[in-house]
Design an enzyme around this catalytic site. Sequence first.
Site: not given
Length: 433
Positions: A99, A102, A266, A294, A305, A337
């Site tokens: 991202h 990040d 994900e 993911d 999560d 991830d």
Amino acid sequence: MSDFFKGIPQVRYEGPDSTNEFAFRHYNPDELIMGKRMEDHLRFAVAYWHSFAWQGGDPFGGQTFERPWFGPTMADAKLKADVAFEMFDILNAPFFCFHDADARPEGATFAESLRNLEEITDHFAQKMETSRTRLLWGTANLFSHRRFMSGAATNPDPEVFAYAAATVKSCIDATHKLGGQNYVLWGGREGYETLLNTDLSREAEQAGAFLRMVVDYKHKIGFKGAILIEPKPQEPSKHQYDYDVATVYGFLKRFGLEGEVKVNIEQGHAILAGHSFEHELALAASLGLFGSIDMNRNDYQSGWDTDQFPDNVPEMARAYYEVLKAGGFTTGGTNFDAKIRRQSLDPADLILSHVGGMDVCARALKAAAALLQDGSLERARSDRYADWDRPANRQMLSASLETVAQRVLDETINPQPKSGRQERLENLWNRFV
Ligand code: XUL
Ligand code: CO
């Protein structure tokens, strides 16, 4: 060269009997599976955010990791990038994902954030000249900063919509510049906390318009990668609009974008939505939406999560069976991830978490491929539906209700139930995992 991973060797395949922690026991990039190299099947990616930007906080406590690059300057960001590419090399990772937030420090204005992003992605580009690691996907963080607390595209404030659009444009540009193979949209705060202050119709219209702009822009600049939406049912919002694959499909149909956008599924999000991972994968494939995955699980007791590395081969085998059945990845891949636990302080933990995850996925892929090649499961499935291949039966699908009703009388149809054979198929499955 930083000294962050000092003493840690390059990780190589040594086979199932190796006792070397820093070796792959199952991930053998060049091994052929169904005629394709294992590396090209799995297409592993390291997630920049969890490994290098996350500081170890949880809802009850802050930073646990001490990393020499934690700081607000461009020099910190560059050190972070240098260490990240060192880790990619140690793992021989074919891909990474990131991202904007990040990778670069937040500026005081949008223009400054943009300059920082351009500078750090130029630094990435320079690193990529000597590294084999490519960009699987880029994305924008439209959920951490307080400006996005009430959503990005679906915000009641049009200025936030505009800011989000400018941010996504900058991230698509960065992804395109780095040769990224996909662009991901995870609607981290596209959802609501309470219906008392939420206009569902307006928010859907805004989200549809936003996605249309993204797709138009992709074509305008000639970005050849896929646009992927990542479904998630809740967290951070109480209710997220991209709830699951079926919901995303409905949204895409509504705005006429079903041929333009695919999904990044994900594992943990699938479970949060009350599905299995393989359900989401199979559904996406059947709708023509399958893009990328993911591969991070949640803890089954905690119910939120937790983004952990995969450790369960039979579960992952179900997933890769669906991936293989769908024809495998094209632009997509297996992104971890996943983050190490906040007590896992050592640089080695960052490496070994990926080594373990990659080995689990490799074993799962091998089991799934063996079962698919054996063919018994697919034969059993098609036998179950075989009567539908008879013309008289197929014709019912385009007939009228009365015609079909008349057929029952004319042919004295009186169906006899047949076994679904679930346990036999479970036994077959377990022979391969
Ligand atoms: C959050 C999540 C994100 C996306 C990218 O649950 O999965 O990290 O993958 O924004
Ligand atoms: Co994700």
